[in-house]
Motif scaffolding. Structure first.
Motif, PDB file in Angstrom:
ATOM      1  N   GLY A   1       0.789  -1.223   0.000  1.00  0.00           N
ATOM      2  CA  GLY A   1       0.000   0.000   0.000  1.00  0.00           C
ATOM      3  C   GLY A   1       0.826   1.280   0.000  1.00  0.00           C
ATOM      4  O   GLY A   1       2.061   1.258   0.023  1.00  0.00           O
ATOM      5  N   ALA A   2       0.102   2.422   0.008  1.00  0.00           N
ATOM      6  CA  ALA A   2       0.754   3.732  -0.043  1.00  0.00           C
ATOM      7  C   ALA A   2       1.616   3.976   1.188  1.00  0.00           C
ATOM      8  O   ALA A   2       2.433   4.900   1.198  1.00  0.00           O
ATOM      9  CB  ALA A   2      -0.295   4.836  -0.189  1.00  0.00           C
TER      10      ALA A   2
ATOM     11  N   SER B   1       9.127   5.172   2.449  1.00  0.00           N
ATOM     12  CA  SER B   1      10.388   4.428   2.374  1.00  0.00           C
ATOM     13  C   SER B   1      11.019   4.552   0.989  1.00  0.00           C
ATOM     14  O   SER B   1      12.239   4.656   0.867  1.00  0.00           O
ATOM     15  CB  SER B   1      10.144   2.958   2.713  1.00  0.00           C
ATOM     16  N   THR B   2      10.180   4.539  -0.066  1.00  0.00           N
ATOM     17  CA  THR B   2      10.726   4.729  -1.416  1.00  0.00           C
ATOM     18  C   THR B   2      11.419   6.084  -1.496  1.00  0.00           C
ATOM     19  O   THR B   2      12.562   6.192  -1.963  1.00  0.00           O
ATOM     20  CB  THR B   2       9.596   4.648  -2.473  1.00  0.00           C
ATOM     21  N   LEU B   3      10.736   7.137  -1.021  1.00  0.00           N
ATOM     22  CA  LEU B   3      11.304   8.491  -1.093  1.00  0.00           C
ATOM     23  C   LEU B   3      12.573   8.594  -0.255  1.00  0.00           C
ATOM     24  O   LEU B   3      13.556   9.211  -0.670  1.00  0.00           O
ATOM     25  CB  LEU B   3      10.271   9.520  -0.629  1.00  0.00           C
ATOM     26  N   ALA B   4      12.561   7.943   0.931  1.00  0.00           N
ATOM     27  CA  ALA B   4      13.718   8.019   1.825  1.00  0.00           C
ATOM     28  C   ALA B   4      14.955   7.361   1.206  1.00  0.00           C
ATOM     29  O   ALA B   4      16.081   7.770   1.460  1.00  0.00           O
ATOM     30  CB  ALA B   4      13.388   7.360   3.160  1.00  0.00           C
ATOM     31  N   ALA B   5      14.740   6.336   0.382  1.00  0.00           N
ATOM     32  CA  ALA B   5      15.874   5.591  -0.177  1.00  0.00           C
ATOM     33  C   ALA B   5      16.507   6.281  -1.382  1.00  0.00           C
ATOM     34  O   ALA B   5      17.664   6.015  -1.715  1.00  0.00           O
ATOM     35  CB  ALA B   5      15.414   4.190  -0.576  1.00  0.00           C
TER      36      ALA B   5
ATOM     37  N   ILE C   1      16.916   0.752  -5.949  1.00  0.00           N
ATOM     38  CA  ILE C   1      15.654   0.403  -5.293  1.00  0.00           C
ATOM     39  C   ILE C   1      14.987  -0.679  -6.137  1.00  0.00           C
ATOM     40  O   ILE C   1      14.743  -0.487  -7.336  1.00  0.00           O
ATOM     41  CB  ILE C   1      14.720   1.621  -5.174  1.00  0.00           C
ATOM     42  N   CYS C   2      14.733  -1.838  -5.533  1.00  0.00           N
ATOM     43  CA  CYS C   2      13.962  -2.894  -6.184  1.00  0.00           C
ATOM     44  C   CYS C   2      12.538  -2.743  -5.666  1.00  0.00           C
ATOM     45  O   CYS C   2      12.276  -2.954  -4.480  1.00  0.00           O
ATOM     46  CB  CYS C   2      14.517  -4.267  -5.830  1.00  0.00           C
ATOM     47  N   LEU C   3      11.631  -2.354  -6.549  1.00  0.00           N
ATOM     48  CA  LEU C   3      10.319  -1.904  -6.095  1.00  0.00           C
ATOM     49  C   LEU C   3       9.219  -2.930  -6.335  1.00  0.00           C
ATOM     50  O   LEU C   3       8.863  -3.220  -7.469  1.00  0.00           O
ATOM     51  CB  LEU C   3       9.961  -0.590  -6.806  1.00  0.00           C
ATOM     52  N   ALA C   4       8.690  -3.461  -5.221  1.00  0.00           N
ATOM     53  CA  ALA C   4       7.486  -4.286  -5.320  1.00  0.00           C
ATOM     54  C   ALA C   4       6.273  -3.454  -4.911  1.00  0.00           C
ATOM     55  O   ALA C   4       5.144  -3.823  -5.198  1.00  0.00           O
ATOM     56  CB  ALA C   4       7.607  -5.512  -4.420  1.00  0.00           C
ATOM     57  N   ASN C   5       6.530  -2.331  -4.225  1.00  0.00           N
ATOM     58  CA  ASN C   5       5.454  -1.477  -3.730  1.00  0.00           C
ATOM     59  C   ASN C   5       4.958  -0.559  -4.853  1.00  0.00           C
ATOM     60  O   ASN C   5       5.375   0.587  -4.987  1.00  0.00           O
ATOM     61  CB  ASN C   5       5.978  -0.648  -2.541  1.00  0.00           C
ATOM     62  N   LYS C   6       4.040  -1.094  -5.694  1.00  0.00           N
ATOM     63  CA  LYS C   6       3.576  -0.322  -6.862  1.00  0.00           C
ATOM     64  C   LYS C   6       2.835   0.933  -6.443  1.00  0.00           C
ATOM     65  O   LYS C   6       2.799   1.918  -7.175  1.00  0.00           O
ATOM     66  CB  LYS C   6       2.717  -1.196  -7.767  1.00  0.00           C
ATOM     67  N   GLU C   7       2.226   0.914  -5.220  1.00  0.00           N
ATOM     68  CA  GLU C   7       1.445   2.065  -4.771  1.00  0.00           C
ATOM     69  C   GLU C   7       2.302   3.326  -4.631  1.00  0.00           C
ATOM     70  O   GLU C   7       1.781   4.434  -4.730  1.00  0.00           O
ATOM     71  CB  GLU C   7       0.726   1.745  -3.456  1.00  0.00           C
ATOM     72  N   SER C   8       3.630   3.173  -4.418  1.00  0.00           N
ATOM     73  CA  SER C   8       4.535   4.342  -4.390  1.00  0.00           C
ATOM     74  C   SER C   8       4.402   5.133  -5.685  1.00  0.00           C
ATOM     75  O   SER C   8       4.370   6.360  -5.678  1.00  0.00           O
ATOM     76  CB  SER C   8       6.002   3.900  -4.291  1.00  0.00           C
ATOM     77  N   LEU C   9       4.356   4.401  -6.801  1.00  0.00           N
ATOM     78  CA  LEU C   9       4.295   5.066  -8.107  1.00  0.00           C
ATOM     79  C   LEU C   9       2.873   5.504  -8.451  1.00  0.00           C
ATOM     80  O   LEU C   9       2.677   6.482  -9.155  1.00  0.00           O
ATOM     81  CB  LEU C   9       4.844   4.141  -9.198  1.00  0.00           C
ATOM     82  N   VAL C  10       1.874   4.779  -7.942  1.00  0.00           N
ATOM     83  CA  VAL C  10       0.485   5.178  -8.211  1.00  0.00           C
ATOM     84  C   VAL C  10       0.171   6.469  -7.454  1.00  0.00           C
ATOM     85  O   VAL C  10      -0.409   7.399  -8.009  1.00  0.00           O
ATOM     86  CB  VAL C  10      -0.500   4.056  -7.807  1.00  0.00           C
TER      87      VAL C  10
ATOM     88  N   MET D   1      -8.479  -4.150 -10.262  1.00  0.00           N
ATOM     89  CA  MET D   1      -7.827  -2.891  -9.884  1.00  0.00           C
ATOM     90  C   MET D   1      -6.310  -3.047  -9.984  1.00  0.00           C
ATOM     91  O   MET D   1      -5.596  -2.118 -10.371  1.00  0.00           O
ATOM     92  CB  MET D   1      -8.234  -2.482  -8.456  1.00  0.00           C
ATOM     93  N   ASN D   2      -5.812  -4.251  -9.644  1.00  0.00           N
ATOM     94  CA  ASN D   2      -4.368  -4.470  -9.709  1.00  0.00           C
ATOM     95  C   ASN D   2      -3.826  -4.111 -11.094  1.00  0.00           C
ATOM     96  O   ASN D   2      -2.774  -3.496 -11.219  1.00  0.00           O
ATOM     97  CB  ASN D   2      -4.037  -5.924  -9.361  1.00  0.00           C
ATOM     98  N   LYS D   3      -4.565  -4.480 -12.138  1.00  0.00           N
ATOM     99  CA  LYS D   3      -4.081  -4.186 -13.488  1.00  0.00           C
ATOM    100  C   LYS D   3      -4.131  -2.687 -13.757  1.00  0.00           C
ATOM    101  O   LYS D   3      -3.271  -2.130 -14.434  1.00  0.00           O
ATOM    102  CB  LYS D   3      -4.917  -4.962 -14.521  1.00  0.00           C
ATOM    103  N   GLY D   4      -5.142  -2.019 -13.221  1.00  0.00           N
ATOM    104  CA  GLY D   4      -5.216  -0.559 -13.344  1.00  0.00           C
ATOM    105  C   GLY D   4      -4.037   0.105 -12.646  1.00  0.00           C
ATOM    106  O   GLY D   4      -3.396   1.010 -13.193  1.00  0.00           O
ATOM    107  N   LEU D   5      -3.723  -0.366 -11.426  1.00  0.00           N
ATOM    108  CA  LEU D   5      -2.563   0.172 -10.698  1.00  0.00           C
ATOM    109  C   LEU D   5      -1.292  -0.075 -11.513  1.00  0.00           C
ATOM    110  O   LEU D   5      -0.395   0.770 -11.570  1.00  0.00           O
ATOM    111  CB  LEU D   5      -2.422  -0.497  -9.320  1.00  0.00           C
TER     112      LEU D   5
END
Ligand code: MG
Length: 397
Positions: A104-105, A110-114, A121-130, A217-221
């Motif tokens: 989730g968001a 943490s994405t921004l902090a890194a 950054i290996c990103l599994a947290n897609k909500e960072s970009l959404v 929704m996952n595909k929309g994200l």
């Protein structure tokens, strides 16, 4: 070969465990420097700390952190508590790489902090970009931090796009399994149970993403994620249903040629790719194409899966719309998992929330965070109203 030190956030979830499987397979190559977790699965976290001996650990809740410290005894790493403590792990520049597998968001901080602290950054947290794709990508470019996706579709696109000229690309094609309700009528989907919605046909995943896969929704994200990650317009990112989940995504070039990436439905593959890029790590076993059977494709039905239509609209609209949609979705999915709202109420709550929270076309990070909070409050109110209306209807009925 030099050792890559990893900070892993969301370590007890599905992607977190896959990441540690990859690390376990090649301990000379990787070292776990820090682990962060929500703290609702302390048994798993305790086992992980004992096995991988990180220097630092952070847990979302104070009580869970204390309990973990007590269990680990005297030879324990530094254990901190709270969301800020988790983001502080992400900002630790003594790690080479952050694997962000927070759900989730909540993972955005943490994405921004890194960015600017770690090399990759290996990103599994897609909500960072959404929720804040433009802000994240601008900072990524400014700081020169590498961002490699772990989402299987985006890992596939990254592999197909690697080293190719942008001008030659006609469109990106994301594949979707179609989820557990691919063949159900709209009425049956609307009244589906939590158990039905969690029964994904091809992937074993966490609870939130499993519900997102059932609503599509996952595909929309993922369309929004691809838009930011590859700097590509939403109207040239298509979705096709591919129930076998063998092709993870495709790139079509201007000359009509299509490159696809194929593989098992095992998240250790995209994790391995993200950690070792541009090298390739060896994995056991080979993929048997003859055992796969036919590969099929279908068009998506946005009428039966309104969440996808809502997400594509939000992607085109931009501004605060994706952040609001994402926050409302997190609240609605949470309420559905607690069995307080029916499955069919998820798109209604998201759509209504988007209609109420004020739209900002060129938001700052603060605007986006404010929109996220406003959307959560609004969606929460709608969940509670819906529950009350249902109670009144039952008393009358
Ligand atoms: Mg995916």
């Amino acid at each position: 070969m030099s050792v890559t030190t990893i900070t892993l956030l969301g370590s007890t979830g599905s992607i977190g465990r896959s990441t540690l499987d990859v690390v376990r397979d090649d301990p000379r190559r990787f070292r776990v420097a820090a682990l962060g977790a929500g703290g609702n699965d302390l048994d798993t976290l305790e086992r992980q700390v004992r096995e991988f001996s990180p220097r630092r650990v952070a847990v979302a809740g104070e009580a869970a952190a204390e309990e973990l410290s007590r269990r680990l005894g005297r030879r324990r790493p530094e254990v901190a508590a709270g969301p800020d403590a988790i983001a502080a792990l992400a900002a630790d520049n003594s790690s080479d790489c952050l694997v962000n597998a927070i759900v989730g968001a909540a993972g955005l901080g943490s994405t921004l902090a890194a960015i600017g602290a770690v090399k990759r950054i290996c990103l599994a947290n897609k909500e960072s970009l959404v929720a804040a794709g433009t802000v994240v990508m601008d900072r990524i470019e400014r700081e020169g931090t590498e961002l490699i996706p772990i989402d299987s579709e985006h890992s596939a696109l990254h592999q197909c796009l690697d080293g190719r000229k942008r001008e030659g690309i006609a469109r990106l094609v994301l594949t979707a399994s179609g989820g557990p309700f691919r063949k159900l009528s709209a009425a049956s989907i609307a009244s589906a149970s939590v158990g039905d919605a969690l029964a994904h046909p091809t992937w074993k995943m966490g609870r939130k993403i499993s519900i997102d896969s059932a609503t599509l929704m996952n595909k929309g994200l993922e369309v929004i994620e691809a838009m930011h990650l590859f700097r590509f317009p939403a109207d040239r990112i298509d979705v096709v249903i591919h129930p076998e989940s063998v092709i993870h995504s495709m790139v079509e070039f201007n000359d009509g040629s299509i490159l696809a990436q194929l593989g098992e439905t095992d998240m250790r593959h995209p994790v391995r790719y993200a950690l070792s890029y541009p090298e390739r790590m060896s994995a056991r076993g080979s993929f048997d194409l003859t055992a796969m059977g036919p590969l099929t494709f279908e068009a998506v039905d946005k009428k039966r899966f309104p969440c996808l239509a809502i997400a594509l609209d939000a992607a085109r609209k931009g501004g605060t719309a994706p952040a609001v949609m994402n926050a409302a979705n997190e609240v609605a999915v949470g309420a559905f998992l607690e069995e307080t709202i029916p499955f069919g109420a998820i798109p209604t709550i998201i759509r209504d929330t988007l209609g109420v929270v004020p739209f900002i076309e060129s938001p700052t990070l603060d605007d986006l965070l404010g929109a996220d909070l406003a959307a959560r409050a609004e969606a929460d109110r709608r969940v509670k109203n819906g529950v009350e209306e249902e109670a009144v209807r039952r008393r009358k009925g």
